[in-house]
Design an enzyme around this catalytic site. Structure first.
Site, mmCIF file in Angstrom:
data_model
loop_
_atom_site.group_PDB
_atom_site.id
_atom_site.type_symbol
_atom_site.label_atom_id
_atom_site.label_comp_id
_atom_site.label_asym_id
_atom_site.label_seq_id
_atom_site.Cartn_x
_atom_site.Cartn_y
_atom_site.Cartn_z
ATOM 1 N N GLU A 27 13.989 24.195 -36.449
ATOM 2 C CA GLU A 27 14.488 23.028 -36.032
ATOM 3 C C GLU A 27 13.837 21.702 -36.575
ATOM 4 O OE1 GLU A 27 15.758 19.985 -32.173
ATOM 5 O OE2 GLU A 27 14.791 22.120 -31.797
ATOM 6 N N ASN A 72 17.909 20.097 -29.934
ATOM 7 C CA ASN A 72 18.318 18.832 -29.794
ATOM 8 C C ASN A 72 18.724 18.078 -30.869
ATOM 9 O OD1 ASN A 72 17.958 19.659 -27.353
ATOM 10 N ND2 ASN A 72 15.877 18.265 -26.953
ATOM 11 N N ASN A 172 24.737 22.294 -28.982
ATOM 12 C CA ASN A 172 23.175 23.071 -28.229
ATOM 13 C C ASN A 172 22.879 22.017 -27.123
ATOM 14 O OD1 ASN A 172 20.259 23.817 -28.725
ATOM 15 N ND2 ASN A 172 20.019 21.716 -28.271
ATOM 16 N N GLU A 173 22.843 22.921 -25.806
ATOM 17 C CA GLU A 173 22.454 22.675 -24.588
ATOM 18 C C GLU A 173 23.134 21.524 -24.132
ATOM 19 O OE1 GLU A 173 18.041 22.049 -24.841
ATOM 20 O OE2 GLU A 173 17.657 24.035 -24.825
ATOM 21 N N TYR A 244 12.624 28.748 -21.161
ATOM 22 C CA TYR A 244 11.145 28.562 -21.285
ATOM 23 C C TYR A 244 10.441 28.560 -19.874
ATOM 24 C CZ TYR A 244 12.522 26.594 -25.732
ATOM 25 O OH TYR A 244 13.299 26.429 -27.081
ATOM 26 N N GLU A 292 17.475 30.614 -27.723
ATOM 27 C CA GLU A 292 16.003 29.905 -27.559
ATOM 28 C C GLU A 292 15.390 30.382 -26.499
ATOM 29 O OE1 GLU A 292 15.409 25.415 -27.512
ATOM 30 O OE2 GLU A 292 17.278 25.428 -28.516
#
Length: 506
Positions: A27, A72, A172-173, A244, A292
């Site tokens: 990223e 992000n 993404n997210e 995570y 991720e």
């Protein structure tokens, strides 16, 4: 003394392991790209500005694919900023990480690097601040042979043949309120549905990944999956999961037990996918892209402070976490979950490749070194190929806060028919006991020991930051075969990761 045993039978398999579970993630954040994989002027830089010393480590690590460009970052990124003559590319405010993006590295640089690294690209499109047009034009630029605006633009940029990028992430997210352009489940479901339809009209051969939950603790999980898949299920091939873990301050037993939360997360999302499949009377099975994942040892407020302290820097040094042996054991257990659920998890991207929550660390203008997490990844990528076996483990357990009956041993077994070999991967979660371990083979013949690799340290907080060889694997000579009972035995040290390889009969 605690003892443990495992039974492995040739006829009981879980699923075929997809090599793409050994992928990573690049990223535009901090020093992941600039002075991570790309540093023109570095003594080890090649003619394209790529650090050859890092490329060597990527190959040694066994990385098979890389997700790019975020993260992000992608939610406020226009891919067109990173193509064309480098001197004409705009410098942008990168608001996800409050830095300056020079755009000296973009699609074509990444694809050139990916070819040298021997990795398969997984691209993400911006569904935060942009949408259908930006995604469609990106696919056209990358995958159409020629004769159109963006495919001919690619040719003008010196790339004659299309890249044929197969896998694309739809944002993404998007469930996270930290994400630029955050959306509700219904908002995301609709834009992802329409973007997916349009992208597949441009290239019918691509595969698409719908955004799932950003972590198991999200208040919207698993309703997010159920609601968004109502829109995207017919048009996508995967749903993404991210996870995570921190919690080192809550003690080692709790910290290592979090791999069980990850397992429950995986099972719940599989169940949700299958619920939507049944509801839609669909014949299609949806797979998981766990694109991720990693251990997070730095508090979010500490990362935010690093970003806010000196905003609008180029490739600022942020979130450069240093991993210990203890961190590496949870990392290994997380990775072993992809093998356990190989029937449904087909892509997994360790986050991130260099410098931030990374296996590979670089010094700007200087050396490259690897963290302890590098080693379980490298060995599993090399020897965790073939079919996952449904092994039966007999092992004592412990309780740690909300985690009940946590096995002291975490384990998974893989059968590689091409090599006529079984690989067993294990984590001993016990802080103080060596565990005698017995593997019983059924329908494999007697089995011949090949190798026992161990990663451990007397200090669970030991790192490779200053002495780069402090936490490294070693080969033991302790495997004992019993050809009559078809067993192989050894001992597993406290707080250790292990790989046991056994040659078997065909």
């Amino acid at each position: 003394m605690k003892k443990a045993s495992m039974i492995i039978n040739r006829n009981f398999t879980k699923g075929q392991i997809d090599p793409r579970i050994y992928s990573s993630f690049v990223e535009h954040m901090g020093r992941v790209v600039y002075s991570g994989i790309y540093e023109p002027g570095h003594p080890a830089a090649d003619e394209d500005g790529f650090r050859a010393d890092v490329l060597d480590k990527v190959k040694e690590m066994g990385v098979t694919g890389v997700r790019y460009p975020g993260g992000n970052f992608v939610s406020c990124y226009d891919w067109r900023d990173g193509v064309g003559p480098a001197e004409k590319r705009p410098r942008r405010l990168e608001i996800a990480w409050r830095s300056i993006e020079t755009n000296q590295f973009g699609i074509n640089e990444f694809m050139k690097w990916a070819k040298k690294a021997g990795v398969e690209p997984v691209f993400a499109v911006n569904l935060g601040t942009r949408g259908i047009e930006n995604a469609v034009s990106m696919v056209e630029y990358c995958n159409i042979p020629g004769g159109t605006l963006y495919s001919d633009l690619r040719k003008e940029h010196g790339v004659e043949k299309p890249y044929g990028i197969k896998t694309w992430c739809l944002g993404n997210e998007m469930d996270g309120d930290w994400q630029v352009g955050h959306k509700t489940a219904q908002e995301y479901g609709r834009i992802a549905q329409e973007t997916a339809k349009a992208m597949k009209l441009v290239d019918t051969d691509i595969q698409l990944v719908s955004c799932g939950s950003s972590k198991s603790s999200m208040s919207t999980y698993p309703e997010w999956e159920a609601q968004t898949l109502e829109y995207t299920y017919p048009y996508v091939d995967y749903i993404s999961l991210h996870q995570y873990y921190d919690g080192q301050d809550r003690g080692t037993p709790y910290f290592l037990a979090q791999a069980l939360d990850m397992e429950n997360y995986i099972r719940t999302v599989i169940g949700t996918c299958d619920y939507v499949k049944a509801k839609k009377r669909s014949d299609k099975e949806l797979f998981i892209s766990f694109d991720e994942w990693g251990v997070w040892s730095m508090a979010d407020k500490e990362v935010a402070a690093q970003v806010d302290e000196k905003p609008w820097q180029i490739a600022p040094k942020i979130s450069e976490q240093i991993y210990s042996l203890e961190d590496s054991l949870l990392f290994a257990s997380m990775m072993m979950n992809f093998l356990k659920y190989s029937d449904r998890i087909k892509i997994a991207c360790q986050s991130l490749l260099t410098n931030i929550s990374a296996a590979i660390m670089t010094k700007q203008g200087g050396e490259v070194w690897v963290q302890p997490i590098f080693y379980p990844f490298s060995y599993m990528s090399r020897y965790g190929r073939g079919q996952t076996l449904q092994s039966v483990l007999d092992c004592p357990t412990y309780d740690a806060e909300e985690f009940k009956q946590v096995p002291y041993l975490d384990s998974v077994a893989v059968y590689n028919q091409d090599r006529s070999e079984i690989s067993v991967f294990l984590v001993n979660r016990s802080e103080d006991e060596t565990i005698p371990f017995c593997i019983r083979l059924e329908d494999f013949g007697a089995g011949t020991p090949v190798q026992h690799i161990e990663l451990t340290s007397e200090d669970k907080k030991a790192t490779n930051q200053y002495r780069h060889d402090t936490v490294v694997p070693r080969e033991l000579q302790d495997l004992i075969a019993d050809p009559v009972n078809h067993t192989v035995t050894c001992e597993l040290k406290p707080l250790s990761w292990n790989m046991i390889r056994i040659a078997v009969e065909e």
